[in-house]
Design a protein around this motif. Structure first.
Motif, PDB file in Angstrom:
ATOM      1  N   GLN A 175       0.816  -1.215   0.000  1.00  0.00           N
ATOM      2  CA  GLN A 175       0.000   0.000   0.000  1.00  0.00           C
ATOM      3  C   GLN A 175       0.847   1.261   0.000  1.00  0.00           C
ATOM      4  OE1 GLN A 175      -3.264   0.061   2.706  1.00  0.00           O
ATOM      5  NE2 GLN A 175      -3.380   2.249   2.777  1.00  0.00           N
ATOM      6  N   LEU A 180      -1.325   1.127  10.386  1.00  0.00           N
ATOM      7  CA  LEU A 180      -2.127   1.288   9.178  1.00  0.00           C
ATOM      8  C   LEU A 180      -3.401   2.058   9.476  1.00  0.00           C
ATOM      9  CD1 LEU A 180      -2.622   0.732   6.219  1.00  0.00           C
ATOM     10  CD2 LEU A 180      -3.539  -1.518   6.835  1.00  0.00           C
ATOM     11  N   ILE A 212      -4.698   5.411   7.642  1.00  0.00           N
ATOM     12  CA  ILE A 212      -6.015   5.512   7.010  1.00  0.00           C
ATOM     13  C   ILE A 212      -6.799   6.697   7.564  1.00  0.00           C
ATOM     14  CG2 ILE A 212      -8.274   4.363   6.874  1.00  0.00           C
ATOM     15  CD1 ILE A 212      -6.766   1.718   6.573  1.00  0.00           C
ATOM     16  N   ILE A 222      -7.843   5.262   2.527  1.00  0.00           N
ATOM     17  CA  ILE A 222      -7.380   3.986   1.987  1.00  0.00           C
ATOM     18  C   ILE A 222      -6.881   4.204   0.571  1.00  0.00           C
ATOM     19  CG2 ILE A 222      -8.060   1.642   1.357  1.00  0.00           C
ATOM     20  CD1 ILE A 222     -10.076   1.671   3.592  1.00  0.00           C
ATOM     21  N   ARG A 230      -6.581  -4.133   5.490  1.00  0.00           N
ATOM     22  CA  ARG A 230      -7.083  -2.755   5.349  1.00  0.00           C
ATOM     23  C   ARG A 230      -8.490  -2.619   5.924  1.00  0.00           C
ATOM     24  NH1 ARG A 230      -6.387  -2.643  -0.684  1.00  0.00           N
ATOM     25  NH2 ARG A 230      -5.484  -4.688  -0.295  1.00  0.00           N
TER      26      ARG A 230
END
Length: 295
Positions: free
Chosen positions: A26, A62, A66, A71, A95
């Motif tokens: 990502q 993460l 976000i 995202i 995610r």
């Protein structure tokens, strides 16, 4: 074995096509355009997801990303097989979990029409692409793609952006005893250390020495080789195996999932190939493979 053949024939898409639906990382992959925005409560995890462990610290990092940036990569979903109007995760469960922690209500998604076999295949591919994957799990992923879906090392190398030698050398790690694989998975040994032990007589004992003495890979290789032979081998026509022979042994071992030794007589040009199996099941699989090649 017949079920495995049916599973291979049932695949509707090639490995490269499935790879197009899997993100690499990502933080490094260029942004992809989502096809839909799906409420997070209508999304369900895949019950057959091979990855069962999600590190809390990594999820928290993460989640924080976000919360501030959103995202970047959309989730890959399919229509839920039993719940009308809802979806099942094909790729991106990490995610999805992090988005819940960040209290995000909707997530970007791409919806694909995939059967159960293809969903499992994509899940395995996604796991292989994880940056924190240990070498044993990586090797297991390659083995599953070969055994369950019939992909060759060449196909995986092209689709996954890996060299064929990397895939072959990683697969060789599966020939090590479970104890050594455990040290490797725990990070006590590197893949380089482990590869040095593949042809050793007692790899587990040597592994403990490497760990206790904190040896480098080169030192581990010298330890695994043992003392140099003093007698001349000239009379037998044999010599130390060259790089090509060792590479051939590695390729054969990776394809068969068994230890393979190639002994070549440089004077006569003759030689022999020895395949070592650990169980009757291994022997049966070998016989089946040879029968398939003959057919």
């Amino acid at each position: 074995m017949s079920e495995r053949r049916q599973e291979r024939r049932g695949l509707g898409r090639g490995l490269s096509a499935l790879m197009a639906d899997v993100e690499v990382d990502q933080t490094t992959q260029t942004e992809r355009r989502a096809e839909a925005t799906i409420p997070i409560e209508r999304i369900h995890p895949n019950p057959n997801q091979p990855r069962q462990t999600f590190v809390s610290e990594s999820l928290e990092e993460l989640s924080a990303s976000i919360a501030t940036k959103g995202i970047i990569q959309p989730l890959i979903l399919r229509n839920h097989p039993t719940k009308e109007g809802e979806y099942e995760i094909v790729a991106g469960e990490r995610r999805w979990r992090a988005a819940q922690m960040a209290q995000v209500h909707e997530v970007p998604a791409i919806v694909r029409s995939l059967d159960d076999t293809e969903v499992l295949e994509v899940a395995i591919i996604e796991n292989i692409q994880r940056s924190d994957l240990n070498a044993v799990d990586e090797a297991s992923g390659y083995r599953q793609l070969m055994d369950r879906f019939g992909h060759t090392q060449e196909q995986m190398a092209v689709a996954l952006g890996k060299s064929r030698s990397h895939i072959a050398n990683t697969l060789r790690l599966l020939s090590l005893p479970p104890g050594v694989q455990g040290y490797l998975a725990e990070g006590k040994l590197t893949a380089g250390h482990a590869r040095a032990l593949i042809t050793a007589e007692d790899p587990e004992a040597l592994a403990r020495q490497i760990i206790s003495r904190n040896l480098s890979v080169r030192e581990a290789e010298n330890l695994a080789k043992g003392p140099k032979p003093t007698r001349s081998r000239r009379s037998s026509g044999k010599s130390e195996k060259d790089a090509d022979t060792l590479a051939l042994e590695s390729d054969l071992a990776a394809n068969l999932g068994m230890k393979v030794s190639v002994d070549h007589n440089t004077e006569s040009g003759a030689g022999q190939v020895t395949i070592s199996y650990k169980s009757l099941e291994d022997l049966d699989n070998l016989c089946q493979l040879l029968s398939e090649r003959r057919d």
